[in-house]
Design a protein around this motif. Structure first.
Motif, short mmCIF file in Angstrom:
data_model
loop_
_atom_site.label_atom_id
_atom_site.label_comp_id
_atom_site.label_asym_id
_atom_site.label_seq_id
_atom_site.Cartn_x
_atom_site.Cartn_y
_atom_site.Cartn_z
N THR A 75 -4.41 6.61 -2.17
CA THR A 75 -3.61 5.42 -2.98
C THR A 75 -1.89 5.46 -2.70
OG1 THR A 75 -5.21 5.71 -4.71
CG2 THR A 75 -3.11 4.62 -5.43
N LEU A 76 -1.41 6.78 -2.53
CA LEU A 76 -0.28 6.84 -2.36
C LEU A 76 0.31 6.33 -1.05
CD1 LEU A 76 2.66 7.80 -3.36
CD2 LEU A 76 1.98 10.18 -2.31
N ALA A 77 -0.75 6.70 0.05
CA ALA A 77 -0.31 6.22 1.30
C ALA A 77 -0.45 4.79 1.31
CB ALA A 77 -1.24 6.81 2.13
N ILE A 78 -1.47 4.06 0.65
CA ILE A 78 -1.40 2.59 0.56
C ILE A 78 -0.31 1.92 -0.11
CG2 ILE A 78 -2.73 0.55 -0.08
CD1 ILE A 78 -5.46 2.45 0.28
N LEU A 79 0.06 2.56 -1.27
CA LEU A 79 1.00 1.73 -2.08
C LEU A 79 2.46 2.10 -1.46
CD1 LEU A 79 -0.02 2.59 -5.69
CD2 LEU A 79 -0.26 0.71 -4.43
N TYR A 80 2.41 3.49 -0.66
CA TYR A 80 3.81 3.34 -0.01
C TYR A 80 4.20 2.39 0.91
CZ TYR A 80 7.63 5.50 2.72
OH TYR A 80 8.80 5.69 3.48
N LEU A 81 2.91 2.29 1.76
CA LEU A 81 3.29 1.31 2.86
C LEU A 81 3.59 -0.21 2.43
CD1 LEU A 81 0.22 2.36 5.15
CD2 LEU A 81 2.66 2.56 5.69
N ILE A 82 2.53 -0.58 1.35
CA ILE A 82 2.85 -2.13 0.77
C ILE A 82 4.18 -2.07 -0.18
CG2 ILE A 82 1.93 -3.75 -0.72
CD1 ILE A 82 -0.95 -2.55 0.44
N LEU A 83 4.17 -1.27 -1.11
CA LEU A 83 5.29 -1.48 -2.06
C LEU A 83 6.68 -1.07 -1.68
CD1 LEU A 83 3.63 -0.02 -5.19
CD2 LEU A 83 3.65 -2.47 -4.37
N SER A 84 6.65 0.20 -0.94
CA SER A 84 8.10 0.76 -0.47
C SER A 84 8.51 -0.01 0.91
CB SER A 84 8.19 2.20 -0.24
OG SER A 84 7.99 3.06 -1.41
N ALA A 120 0.87 -7.07 -6.30
CA ALA A 120 -0.15 -6.37 -6.84
C ALA A 120 -1.43 -6.88 -6.19
CB ALA A 120 -0.09 -6.74 -8.57
N ALA A 121 -1.72 -8.23 -6.03
CA ALA A 121 -2.54 -8.86 -5.43
C ALA A 121 -2.77 -8.16 -4.14
CB ALA A 121 -2.56 -10.13 -5.42
N ILE A 122 -1.96 -8.04 -3.43
CA ILE A 122 -2.21 -7.35 -1.80
C ILE A 122 -2.62 -5.74 -2.00
CG2 ILE A 122 -0.85 -6.70 -0.09
CD1 ILE A 122 0.88 -9.41 -0.49
N SER A 123 -1.93 -5.19 -2.91
CA SER A 123 -2.19 -3.61 -3.03
C SER A 123 -3.54 -3.60 -3.74
CB SER A 123 -1.29 -3.13 -4.31
OG SER A 123 0.23 -3.18 -3.84
N ALA A 124 -3.92 -4.43 -4.54
CA ALA A 124 -5.37 -4.42 -5.16
C ALA A 124 -6.32 -4.39 -4.14
CB ALA A 124 -5.55 -5.38 -6.35
N ILE A 125 -6.26 -5.37 -3.19
CA ILE A 125 -7.16 -5.78 -2.45
C ILE A 125 -7.51 -4.82 -1.46
CG2 ILE A 125 -7.65 -7.24 -0.33
CD1 ILE A 125 -6.52 -9.74 -1.94
N VAL A 126 -6.17 -4.15 -0.81
CA VAL A 126 -6.33 -3.11 0.14
C VAL A 126 -6.97 -1.79 -0.40
CG1 VAL A 126 -4.78 -1.34 1.86
CG2 VAL A 126 -4.25 -4.07 1.58
N ILE A 127 -6.39 -1.48 -1.68
CA ILE A 127 -6.73 -0.26 -2.37
C ILE A 127 -8.38 -0.32 -2.69
CG2 ILE A 127 -6.76 0.94 -4.54
CD1 ILE A 127 -3.67 1.25 -4.26
N ALA A 128 -8.80 -1.52 -2.89
CA ALA A 128 -10.21 -1.83 -3.33
C ALA A 128 -10.98 -1.62 -1.81
CB ALA A 128 -10.54 -3.30 -3.67
N ILE A 129 -10.75 -1.97 -0.96
CA ILE A 129 -11.10 -1.60 0.50
C ILE A 129 -11.61 0.24 0.36
CG2 ILE A 129 -11.19 -1.36 3.07
CD1 ILE A 129 -9.93 -4.16 2.40
N GLY A 130 -10.25 0.81 0.13
CA GLY A 130 -10.37 2.21 0.14
C GLY A 130 -11.28 2.50 -0.90
N GLU A 131 -11.34 1.98 -2.09
CA GLU A 131 -12.10 2.66 -3.17
C GLU A 131 -13.45 2.44 -3.05
OE1 GLU A 131 -11.76 4.24 -6.01
OE2 GLU A 131 -9.39 4.10 -5.91
N TYR A 132 -13.97 1.40 -2.16
CA TYR A 132 -15.37 1.05 -1.79
C TYR A 132 -15.69 2.43 -0.92
CZ TYR A 132 -19.47 -1.08 0.12
OH TYR A 132 -20.75 -1.42 0.26
N LEU A 133 -15.10 2.62 -0.14
CA LEU A 133 -15.30 3.92 1.11
C LEU A 133 -15.29 5.27 -0.02
CD1 LEU A 133 -13.65 3.00 3.86
CD2 LEU A 133 -15.90 2.64 3.48
#
Length: 127
Positions: free
Chosen positions: A14-23, A92-105
């Motif tokens: 989650t930190l990696a994904i959010l860092y890439l997208i948000l930061s 938030a929508a972009i973050s949610a979609i990418v994190i959902a892919i990671g969560e599925y796995l």
């Protein structure tokens, strides 16, 4: 110990994904990304991974995680950054979609380790 390992895996993902997208993508500070990651991780691990996933399918839990991620990133993002609500909704929508892919796995790991609330292994029915 299995919960600690699972939380570490989820937190790093989650930190990696959010860092890439948000930061990197939207200039949100690392400390704000870290705060969002911690709050999101706690809520989504308990709700999505330990409660919903064992009772439903992987897809249902992933959709719940998508919704939780959107709401947490959107509301905390507004509160922490002062970013306009509409802009933060897009972030938030972009973050949610990418994190959902990671969560599925990630859910396959949770199911394999049998960490959920009712301890049912549903990997075969989790599509």
């Amino acid at each position: 110990m299995n919960h600690v390992k699972a939380l570490l895996i989820k937190g790093i993902m989650t930190l990696a994904i959010l860092y890439l997208i948000l930061s990197l993508g939207f200039g949100i500070s690392f400390i704000n990304v870290l705060i969002i990651t911690l709050v999101l991780g706690a809520i989504s691990y308990i709700l999505g991974d330990l409660y919903i996933l064992p009772k439903k399918t992987n897809m249902v839990a992933t959709m719940a995680d998508l919704g939780v991620t959107f709401v947490v990133v959107w509301l905390l993002g507004i509160a922490l950054t002062g970013m306009e609500a509409a802009t933060m909704a897009e972030v938030a929508a972009i973050s949610a979609i990418v994190i959902a892919i990671g969560e599925y796995l990630f859910h396959f790991y949770i199911l394999r380790k049998d960490l959920g609330a009712n301890k049912r292994l549903k990997a075969s029915s989790s599509h």
